[in-house]
Scaffold this motif. Structure first.
Motif, PDB file in Angstrom:
ATOM      1  N   ASP A  84       0.800  -1.234   0.000  1.00 56.12           N
ATOM      2  CA  ASP A  84       0.000   0.000   0.000  1.00 56.12           C
ATOM      3  C   ASP A  84       0.831   1.281   0.000  1.00 56.12           C
ATOM      4  N   ASN A  85       2.091   1.199  -0.352  1.00 59.85           N
ATOM      5  CA  ASN A  85       2.873   2.430  -0.566  1.00 59.85           C
ATOM      6  C   ASN A  85       3.262   2.601  -2.029  1.00 59.85           C
ATOM      7  N   ILE A  86       2.641   1.795  -2.910  1.00 62.52           N
ATOM      8  CA  ILE A  86       2.941   1.858  -4.343  1.00 62.52           C
ATOM      9  C   ILE A  86       1.760   2.496  -5.078  1.00 62.52           C
ATOM     10  N   ASN A  87       2.003   3.602  -5.741  1.00 60.57           N
ATOM     11  CA  ASN A  87       0.941   4.356  -6.403  1.00 60.57           C
ATOM     12  C   ASN A  87       0.272   3.560  -7.523  1.00 60.57           C
ATOM     13  N   MET A  92      -7.994   2.859  -6.614  1.00 66.38           N
ATOM     14  CA  MET A  92      -7.442   2.459  -5.317  1.00 66.38           C
ATOM     15  C   MET A  92      -6.654   3.600  -4.681  1.00 66.38           C
ATOM     16  N   HIS A  93      -6.598   3.575  -3.341  1.00 67.50           N
ATOM     17  CA  HIS A  93      -5.842   4.564  -2.584  1.00 67.50           C
ATOM     18  C   HIS A  93      -4.397   4.100  -2.425  1.00 67.50           C
ATOM     19  N   THR A  94      -3.544   5.043  -2.038  1.00 69.19           N
ATOM     20  CA  THR A  94      -2.178   4.716  -1.637  1.00 69.19           C
ATOM     21  C   THR A  94      -1.942   5.436  -0.320  1.00 69.19           C
ATOM     22  N   SER A  95      -1.955   4.674   0.778  1.00 71.06           N
ATOM     23  CA  SER A  95      -1.982   5.302   2.098  1.00 71.06           C
ATOM     24  C   SER A  95      -0.820   4.931   3.005  1.00 71.06           C
ATOM     25  N   ALA A  96       0.018   3.990   2.623  1.00 68.68           N
ATOM     26  CA  ALA A  96       1.064   3.474   3.521  1.00 68.68           C
ATOM     27  C   ALA A  96       0.478   3.009   4.848  1.00 68.68           C
ATOM     28  N   GLY A  97      -0.782   2.558   4.800  1.00 67.97           N
ATOM     29  CA  GLY A  97      -1.435   2.034   5.990  1.00 67.97           C
ATOM     30  C   GLY A  97      -1.962   3.082   6.943  1.00 67.97           C
ATOM     31  N   SER A  98      -1.870   4.351   6.582  1.00 65.93           N
ATOM     32  CA  SER A  98      -2.246   5.419   7.517  1.00 65.93           C
ATOM     33  C   SER A  98      -3.655   5.942   7.245  1.00 65.93           C
ATOM     34  N   LEU A  99      -4.332   6.323   8.304  1.00 58.10           N
ATOM     35  CA  LEU A  99      -5.640   6.982   8.148  1.00 58.10           C
ATOM     36  C   LEU A  99      -5.475   8.403   7.610  1.00 58.10           C
ATOM     37  N   ALA A 100      -4.335   9.010   7.882  1.00 65.45           N
ATOM     38  CA  ALA A 100      -4.092  10.365   7.372  1.00 65.45           C
ATOM     39  C   ALA A 100      -4.120  10.399   5.851  1.00 65.45           C
ATOM     40  N   MET A 129       0.289  -3.134   5.504  1.00 66.09           N
ATOM     41  CA  MET A 129       1.711  -2.979   5.777  1.00 66.09           C
ATOM     42  C   MET A 129       1.904  -2.327   7.141  1.00 66.09           C
ATOM     43  N   THR A 130       3.089  -2.427   7.685  1.00 62.70           N
ATOM     44  CA  THR A 130       3.400  -1.662   8.886  1.00 62.70           C
ATOM     45  C   THR A 130       3.324  -0.182   8.520  1.00 62.70           C
ATOM     46  N   GLU A 131       2.542   0.560   9.265  1.00 59.02           N
ATOM     47  CA  GLU A 131       2.243   1.955   8.914  1.00 59.02           C
ATOM     48  C   GLU A 131       3.517   2.776   8.695  1.00 59.02           C
ATOM     49  N   PHE A 132       3.533   3.489   7.566  1.00 60.61           N
ATOM     50  CA  PHE A 132       4.692   4.288   7.161  1.00 60.61           C
ATOM     51  C   PHE A 132       5.980   3.472   7.255  1.00 60.61           C
TER      52      PHE A 132
END
Length: 486
Positions: A84-87, A92-100, A129-132
């Motif tokens: 989830d850190n790959i655009n 689909m979103h790309t969030s690096a696991g973060s709600l922000a 994924m582990t967030e950020f």
């Protein structure tokens, strides 16, 4: 009975697609049903963060194309999960696991995502994924994100998943996809691959593009394939290749990419190879059970004709200490990434992410955000800190020139061999490649692997060694996915 997706390889899938036994659309449905049954129900592994709403349409189109004009190649119609850190320039979103960043959409595909689409792969969804990528805070479990929750290990849900590509590793292990893409800065492909009993390739930094990937460290970041077999990981690596002028790290690799990494899948690849074991680098950190698994793997390599240099200790290993490189580079890298998302991006800076989390502490700060705060307020984001510059130079000297390079030169080695992901502490700072392969299981359930590492752009050698070991050991077995209540 229908096609069996459990442990199905790319070759198995392609054979079924070619014969008409299977369509990509049916295959996607099978993976989605399995995700529904075990990832969001049953054990609730939480490895899949988001499903591509267009996945079935894409599969249908690729099925039609296959009938009209044939297959594009080994990835045609193969469902792949992306970390989830790959655009992805889709729904689909790309969030690096973060709600922000839960509502953050990229305007275009990452370079590697586009290459995979061009090769015919179906981007099935995003993996948790582990967030950020574990830059959120200290003490947060690997595989946890505020957006996706805790990823669980399918071999034993009470043991770690590894981070930060935890969702990618677990989804592959649990047969929720044909394969997945992870990213690594310091062990984040090798560690979850080890704990998920899969093959993971951490390429040389600069072998494949990082453009369009939410970053951690400009010096050490790379994406890489995670699959149930070395062959599938290699085919996936091949599908991501291509020169990207926007990624400066790729300049040094021009002419060093192989045109066909699959040609190095040699069952006899261990024969005549010189493999060194840096025993002093990890010896005291292994349990007797883990050491037994590792030593058994070494014996298999000897039986297949490898010369084992034991020990082949890395002289600088004990001198490698904490480095501020990642802490400093994260602020510079993520702020540049967020700025490129455009004026409508939900977050424009690391500072805004921290402020968002402060406004929603119940949802986002279960473990705090100490590392984010340290990065924002204790680094400049300009990489001018004397300690950063010194640490970067020291990392290169201790890990490359006086470390791995010196050891391999002294003993005339083709590769170094590490238990599990222990080598990532030095290979990641050097930017060097590694391949991890399953080597067995502990009694409590967690898998244990071995990692082959070498110098920059020596992936062909590592592929030979890893494939040969895999073919002569075949330790991997699928998790049962039965809950304790079954």
């Amino acid at each position: 009975m229908g096609f069996e997706i459990i442990e199905a390889t790319f070759a198995d899938i392609q054979a079924a697609l070619t014969s008409g036994e299977l369509t990509s659309k049916k295959l996607v449905l099978q993976y989605l049903n399995r995700i529904a049954e075990h990832d969001k129900n049953g054990l609730t592994l939480n490895s899949v963060l988001e499903i591509n709403p267009d996945a079935l349409f894409i599969a249908d189109a690729l099925d039609s194309e296959r009938l009209r004009s044939g297959s594009r190649g080994p990835l045609h119609g193969i469902p792949i999960l992306l970390k989830d850190n790959i655009n992805t320039g889709d729904m689909m979103h790309t969030s690096a696991g973060s709600l922000a960043l839960a509502n953050s959409y990229a305007s275009e595909d990452a370079f590697i995502a586009k290459k995979l689409r061009d090769a015919g792969a179906i981007l099935l969804g995003k993996a948790n994924m582990t967030e950020f990528a574990n830059m959120m805070t200290e003490g947060m479990p690997s595989g946890y994100s505020s957006r996706g929750g805790q990823v669980l290990n399918p071999y034993n849900i009470s043991t770690p998943t590894g981070g930060s590509s935890a969702g990618s590793g677990v989804a592959v292990a649990a047969n929720f996809c044909a394969a997945a893409i992870g990213t690594e800065t310091s062990g984040s492909i090798l560690n979850p691959s080890n704990l998920s009993s899969i093959a993971g390739i951490k390429p040389t930094v600069g072998l494949i593009s990082r453009t369009g990937i939410l970053p951690l460290s400009n010096s050490q970041d790379t994406a890489g394939p995670m699959a149930r077999t070395v062959t599938d990981a290699v085919l996936l690596l091949q599908g991501m290749l291509g020169h990207d002028e926007r990624d400066a790290a790729m300049g040094g690799g021009i002419g060093k990419q192989s045109k066909d990494y699959a040609s190095f899948l040699d069952k006899d690849g261990l024969k005549g190879a010189r493999i060194g074991i840096p025993r002093d680098y990890y010896q005291e950190e292994l349990t007797e059970e883990q050491l037994s698994i590792f030593n058994r793997a070494v014996e298999i390599m000897k039986e297949q004709g490898a010369t084992i240099v034991d020990p082949a200790n890395i002289p600088t290993a004990r001198s490698i200490v904490y480095s501020t490189v990642i802490l400093n580079e994260f602020k510079a890298s993520i702020n540049a990434y967020l700025a490129r998302l455009g004026p409508h991006a939900p977050m424009r800076s690391l500072k805004e992410i921290i402020e968002f989390n402060n406004r929603h502490p119940m949802e986002t700060l279960k473990y705090g955000q100490k590392t984010l705060i340290d990065t924002e307020y204790n680094t400049s984001g300009t990489l001018t800190e004397p300690r950063y510059i010194h640490d970067r130079a020291t990392d290169l000297k201790l890990c490359k020139e006086d470390g791995i390079d010196a050891t391999m030169r002294e003993h005339q080695l083709d590769a170094l061999l590490f238990p599990a992901d222990f080598g990532s502490r030095i290979t990641s700072r050097a930017g060097y490649p590694s391949i991890i392969v399953p080597a067995g299981y502990t009694q409590a359930g967690p898998p244990f692997g071995v990692t082959f590492s070498a110098r920059a752009y020596e992936e062909p050698t590592l592929i030979k060694l890893a494939y040969s070991f895999e073919q002569h050991s075949k330790f991997r077995k699928a998790p049962s996915l039965k809950s304790f209540l079954d």
